[in-house]
Design an enzyme around this catalytic site. Structure first.
Site, mmCIF file in Angstrom:
data_model
loop_
_atom_site.group_PDB
_atom_site.id
_atom_site.type_symbol
_atom_site.label_atom_id
_atom_site.label_comp_id
_atom_site.label_asym_id
_atom_site.label_seq_id
_atom_site.Cartn_x
_atom_site.Cartn_y
_atom_site.Cartn_z
ATOM 1 N N CYS A 288 11.263 18.479 1.404
ATOM 2 C CA CYS A 288 11.794 19.038 0.278
ATOM 3 C C CYS A 288 14.029 18.636 0.790
ATOM 4 O O CYS A 288 14.378 19.656 1.605
ATOM 5 C CB CYS A 288 11.897 20.749 0.157
ATOM 6 S SG CYS A 288 12.807 21.161 -1.227
ATOM 7 N N CYS B 102 15.838 22.561 -0.438
ATOM 8 C CA CYS B 102 16.058 23.680 -0.162
ATOM 9 C C CYS B 102 14.678 23.733 1.163
ATOM 10 O O CYS B 102 14.901 22.956 2.257
ATOM 11 C CB CYS B 102 15.694 24.796 -0.426
ATOM 12 S SG CYS B 102 14.949 24.475 -2.080
ATOM 13 N N SER B 103 13.625 24.121 0.783
ATOM 14 C CA SER B 103 12.549 23.941 1.339
ATOM 15 C C SER B 103 11.590 24.267 0.485
ATOM 16 O O SER B 103 10.758 25.512 1.379
ATOM 17 C CB SER B 103 12.729 24.616 2.831
ATOM 18 O OG SER B 103 13.648 26.450 2.594
ATOM 19 N N CYS B 104 11.416 23.931 -0.205
ATOM 20 C CA CYS B 104 10.002 24.059 -1.636
ATOM 21 C C CYS B 104 8.928 23.463 -0.278
ATOM 22 O O CYS B 104 8.925 22.814 0.327
ATOM 23 C CB CYS B 104 10.334 23.444 -2.199
ATOM 24 S SG CYS B 104 11.230 24.189 -3.563
#
Length: 209
Positions: A103, A106-108
């Site tokens: 991702c 961000c950090s989905c």
């Protein structure tokens, strides 16, 4: 990659314990509530949920077909949809293609399917380099991908998460879904590892001090 972005387990455990003690001391969280949350992630939420999906796909061709055509619908059949996993696409590793999930914004991450995201998945180094130079990133995880194999990088976002369906390892032909699910790791479902055969795991175990 993992060594550069993961704290030693002992250090993490100490930090978690300190935070837990502080929250309880301040009356922000009840100990019973913490126990419930921990139990949920250990027994009902986490990589083992994703492993169930993979194992069923390996043993049920019809389910695998549905999974690759409509990941969200097939996963819902197992009652495993949930937080950050409402819209899922499953991509299959084959001898000709290796998939890697990232991702970049961000950090989905599919929490309900894979549990808590690893520290390295959220790091800027992984998020940037996985797209630019995925083969080098995979090498840092100890995974060598032949130049003859295509590496595809899938970028998750707030609306869509991805899950890798790893290749089924050799030597597992007679194993049940439950036995197969034990072999499947979180990293294999992100694409930074492959699933080891039972023989490979046994050899590694016997070689360990």
């Amino acid at each position: 990659m993992s060594s550069a972005h993961e704290h030693p387990k002992a250090d993490i455990a100490l930090r978690v314990k300190a935070i837990e003690s502080l929250l309880v001391e301040k009356g922000i969280v009840e100990p019973a509530a913490l126990d419930t949350i921990i139990d949920a992630y250990e027994h009902r939420i986490g990589p083992h949920s994703g492993a169930r999906i993979v194992a069923k796909a390996w043993t049920d061709p019809a389910f695998k077909q549905r999974l690759l055509a409509d990941g969200t619908g097939a996963i819902a059949e197992l009652g495993l949809t949930g937080f950050s996993s409402e819209h899922m696409v499953v991509v299959e590793n084959t001898p000709a293609v290796h998939n890697l999930i990232v991702c970049t914004l961000c950090s989905c991450y599919p929490w309900a399917i894979l549990g808590l995201p690893p520290t390295w998945y959220k790091s800027f180094a992984y998020r940037s380099r996985a797209v630019i130079d995925p083969r080098s990133v995979l090498q840092e995880f100890g995974l060598e991908i032949s130049e003859q194999v295509e590496v595809r990088v899938w970028d998750s976002n707030a609306d869509l998460r991805y899950l890798v369906l790893p290749e089924r390892p050799a030597g597992t032909e007679g194993m049940t879904e439950e036995q197969l699910s034990v072999l499947v790791t979180r990293n294999a479902m992100i694409g930074t590892a492959k699933v080891d055969s039972p023989k490979s795991e046994r050899v590694a175990s016997e070689a360990a001090p």
